[in-house]
Design a protein around this motif. Structure first.
Motif, mmCIF file in Angstrom:
data_model
loop_
_atom_site.group_PDB
_atom_site.id
_atom_site.type_symbol
_atom_site.label_atom_id
_atom_site.label_comp_id
_atom_site.label_asym_id
_atom_site.label_seq_id
_atom_site.Cartn_x
_atom_site.Cartn_y
_atom_site.Cartn_z
ATOM 1 N N VAL A 183 -4.455 -10.770 16.539
ATOM 2 C CA VAL A 183 -3.201 -10.214 16.035
ATOM 3 C C VAL A 183 -3.058 -8.815 16.632
ATOM 4 O O VAL A 183 -3.882 -7.932 16.370
ATOM 5 C CB VAL A 183 -3.187 -10.137 14.496
ATOM 6 C CG1 VAL A 183 -1.874 -9.549 14.016
ATOM 7 C CG2 VAL A 183 -3.434 -11.506 13.885
ATOM 8 N N ARG A 184 -2.023 -8.629 17.442
ATOM 9 C CA ARG A 184 -1.787 -7.306 18.043
ATOM 10 C C ARG A 184 -0.788 -6.572 17.149
ATOM 11 O O ARG A 184 0.335 -7.028 16.935
ATOM 12 C CB ARG A 184 -1.239 -7.437 19.456
ATOM 13 C CG ARG A 184 -1.088 -6.095 20.188
ATOM 14 C CD ARG A 184 -0.729 -6.295 21.654
ATOM 15 N NE ARG A 184 -0.692 -5.017 22.361
ATOM 16 C CZ ARG A 184 0.414 -4.292 22.579
ATOM 17 N NH1 ARG A 184 1.591 -4.768 22.143
ATOM 18 N NH2 ARG A 184 0.352 -3.150 23.214
ATOM 19 N N ALA A 185 -1.217 -5.411 16.622
ATOM 20 C CA ALA A 185 -0.403 -4.744 15.600
ATOM 21 C C ALA A 185 -0.555 -3.236 15.670
ATOM 22 O O ALA A 185 -1.558 -2.701 16.155
ATOM 23 C CB ALA A 185 -0.807 -5.241 14.213
ATOM 24 N N LYS A 186 0.470 -2.562 15.154
ATOM 25 C CA LYS A 186 0.446 -1.117 14.912
ATOM 26 C C LYS A 186 0.677 -0.910 13.428
ATOM 27 O O LYS A 186 1.573 -1.513 12.838
ATOM 28 C CB LYS A 186 1.514 -0.408 15.742
ATOM 29 C CG LYS A 186 1.499 1.106 15.590
ATOM 30 C CD LYS A 186 2.411 1.799 16.600
ATOM 31 C CE LYS A 186 3.864 1.490 16.377
ATOM 32 N NZ LYS A 186 4.757 2.280 17.261
ATOM 33 N N LEU A 187 -0.133 -0.033 12.806
ATOM 34 C CA LEU A 187 -0.174 0.061 11.348
ATOM 35 C C LEU A 187 0.681 1.212 10.824
ATOM 36 O O LEU A 187 0.947 2.189 11.533
ATOM 37 C CB LEU A 187 -1.626 0.243 10.891
ATOM 38 C CG LEU A 187 -2.627 -0.782 11.444
ATOM 39 C CD1 LEU A 187 -4.016 -0.512 10.885
ATOM 40 C CD2 LEU A 187 -2.188 -2.208 11.158
ATOM 41 N N PRO A 188 1.115 1.124 9.550
ATOM 42 C CA PRO A 188 1.886 2.219 8.942
ATOM 43 C C PRO A 188 1.021 3.455 8.744
ATOM 44 O O PRO A 188 -0.175 3.358 8.492
ATOM 45 C CB PRO A 188 2.344 1.631 7.606
ATOM 46 C CG PRO A 188 1.318 0.586 7.279
ATOM 47 C CD PRO A 188 0.903 0.005 8.608
ATOM 48 N N ALA A 189 1.646 4.635 8.850
ATOM 49 C CA ALA A 189 0.895 5.890 8.798
ATOM 50 C C ALA A 189 0.943 6.575 7.441
ATOM 51 O O ALA A 189 0.176 7.512 7.187
ATOM 52 C CB ALA A 189 1.433 6.849 9.866
ATOM 53 N N SER A 190 1.802 6.152 6.540
ATOM 54 C CA SER A 190 2.033 6.890 5.296
ATOM 55 C C SER A 190 0.897 6.716 4.297
ATOM 56 O O SER A 190 0.370 5.607 4.125
ATOM 57 C CB SER A 190 3.344 6.432 4.653
ATOM 58 O OG SER A 190 4.437 6.641 5.503
#
Length: 531
Positions: A386-393
């Protein structure tokens, strides 16, 4: 490779106790110990097993009047036992007679000794893969795995790695732990290369008889001067749990005293997770050891290369209903989460080649989405990417994970859970890979997981992966393994599972939500399953 048998243990019968010496005379303040009493406990003895449970483990305890110190002598090896307690795992296959002598020392060096003779039937033979893991062809060098969660403590008898405290990557640098090396030699000897200092527990560490010049840090003693040494090592499996025993005062990682036995909680070809109880009976201490030398890892080669299922998210609009369904409702079904899951496009939409799962503040509420392949695509074994970018908050808790397809029938954790990626709401520079299952002994959740450092998880895309076979379950980031669990028939990881993608808010791992939070997103480029 040769097949070696190390200190193999078995059923025991106590034959006799004899006194070799009885120096009981007092000469002023120079006093020899008297009334030496040795008690023995054959582990697992009951009405059906009068000679023990087959582990071959015998616990010895000695008391004597006017004794200042005790030594145990077995097979030509003399070992100091500060508390008068010793455990032996007897070694030779078949029915054998063993002799153990206890020497009680009094003032002026006067001593009194007593001997017990034991008849032992050895049954246990360590599996070849365990011996190969520890020793290799002749010997293998091990170290504490400092790059991830590697050391900690929990309750005695607990089944969760470092449940009460876990040291993160490199957090024990400069204590005398990370430069130690451990070698399990093929001849049954254990070599501990200390590089001059070791790390241990206050008071207990004094048992190893060093000069005592370490630095106190709370209940820890840092950099306690102690030279290299050699002891023996053995394997047995009391109660079916593979256990690594060190003779004398041998230890690994952090000196805790106790019986110097380390239960092997999990293992792979180059890594093992160990558990031991300290000499105070206060905590179980956990250690992760690796035989990797710390150099750049070689490329991981998957066993699976046939693409069997995927979603490339190349059609804008709602997620493909032939591949994804939704969990809908408030609270996330546990963990004190505060979001409400919906199937609205505001919370889950495909745009520009990416699936976007959006967590949104709506008045005093939070909404998000939890997509699942349940009933649409379930599978057993394979490779997941799974290629993903995660939330930063702060407060967002993104997850890429799997549940057993029989979840609704048998419930959690019996169904099993595989967390390919979780990230806490308070640490956006780390990711977690974790496995959950039912501990049949306690009928509670058992879990094992590790942490990997990734400082760009919220700014860059990374590939979060699972390699799942009959004998291992591995979690990877960018094709580098960081969590490995040895799979077996007693675990639930041998049946169909389904995929889940979601962002939770708050709760156990989400923690406190940023007061200024309005919206954040997990972007997913693709999900691919190879078999």
């Amino acid at each position: 490779m040769k097949t070696f048998k190390y200190f193999i243990t078995g059923l025991l019968g106590l034959l006799l106790v004899t006194s070799c010496q009885d120096d009981t005379a007092d000469v002023g303040d120079i006093t020899a110990p008297s009334n030496v009493v040795i008690t023995t406990e054959i582990v697992g003895t009951d009405a059906n097993n009068p000679n023990g449970d087959g582990s071959g483990t015998v616990n010895f305890k000695v008391n004597a009047d006017n004794a200042l110190a005790y030594h145990f002598v077995y097979n030509g090896e003399t070992t100091l036992a500060p508390q008068g307690e010793m455990t032996y795992d007897f070694a030779i296959t078949g029915l054998q007679t063993y002799t153990v002598t206890v020497i009680a020392y009094g003032t002026g060096g006067n001593s009194t000794s007593k001997t017990v003779q034991l008849e032992v039937l050895a049954l246990y033979e360590a599996p070849a893969d365990l011996l190969d893991m520890l020793v290799g062809n002749t010997s293998k060098t091990w170290r504490i795995k400092s790059e991830s969660a590697h050391f900690g403590l929990g309750p005695v008898g607990g089944g969760v790695f470092a449940e009460w405290f876990s040291a993160g990557a490199e957090t024990k640098a400069g204590t005398g732990m990370y430069d130690d090396r451990y070698v399990f030699n093929a001849d049954g000897t254990f070599t501990h290369i200390t590089n001059g200092t070791v790390f241990g527990r206050e008071n207990l560490i004094n048992e190893i008889g060093g000069p005592g010049d370490g630095t106190a840090d709370g209940a820890d003693i840092l950099n306690y001067s102690y030279g290299d040494y050699t002891e023996g090592w053995s394997l047995n499996a009391p109660g079916g749990i593979e256990t690594l025993s060190l003779t004398g005062l041998g230890f690994m990682g952090y000196y805790t005293g106790g019986n110097h036995k380390y239960e092997i909680f999990a293992r792979s070809a180059s890594e093992m997770t160990l558990r031991t109880t300290d000499g105070n009976g206060e905590f179980d201490w956990w250690f992760v050891l690796t035989s990797d030398d710390g150099s750049e890892p070689t490329a991981f080669v998957s066993e699976f290369n046939n693409l069997s299922w995927s979603d490339e998210f190349d059609t804008d609009g709602a997620p493909d209903s032939a591949k994804w369904g939704y969990d809908i409702g408030a609270g996330g079904w546990g963990n004190n989460e505060v979001q409400t899951y919906t199937n609205e496009s505001a919370n889950a939409i495909v745009e520009g080649g990416f699936l976007k799962i959006n967590a949104i503040k709506d008045g005093d509420m939070y909404t998000s989405a939890r997509l699942k392949s349940q009933g649409l695509y379930d599978f057993t074994y394979g490779r997941v990417d799974v290629r993903a970018k995660l939330p930063a908050s702060a407060g967002t808790w993104p997850a890429i994970w799997m549940l057993g397809a029989n979840f609704e029938t048998i419930g959690w954790p019996t169904s099993g859970e595989i967390d390919i990626m979780e990230q806490t709401g308070g640490d956006k520079n780390s990711i977690l890979g974790t496995f959950h299952w039912l501990d049949s002994g306690t009928n509670t959740n058992a879990s094992y997981g590790e942490t990997a450092t990734e400082n760009t998880s919220t700014t860059d895309f990374h590939i979060y992966s699972l390699e799942w076979t009959t004998d291992k379950v591995i979690v990877l980031i960018d094709n580098v393994p960081y969590t490995t669990l040895a799979n077996n028939a007693d675990l639930p990881f041998n049946a169909d599972f389904f995929l889940i993608l979601n962002i939770a808010m708050g709760g156990t791992l989400g923690g406190d939500i940023d007061a200024a939070f309005t919206q954040d997103t997990m972007e997913i480029d693709y999900v691919r399953v190879y078999q």
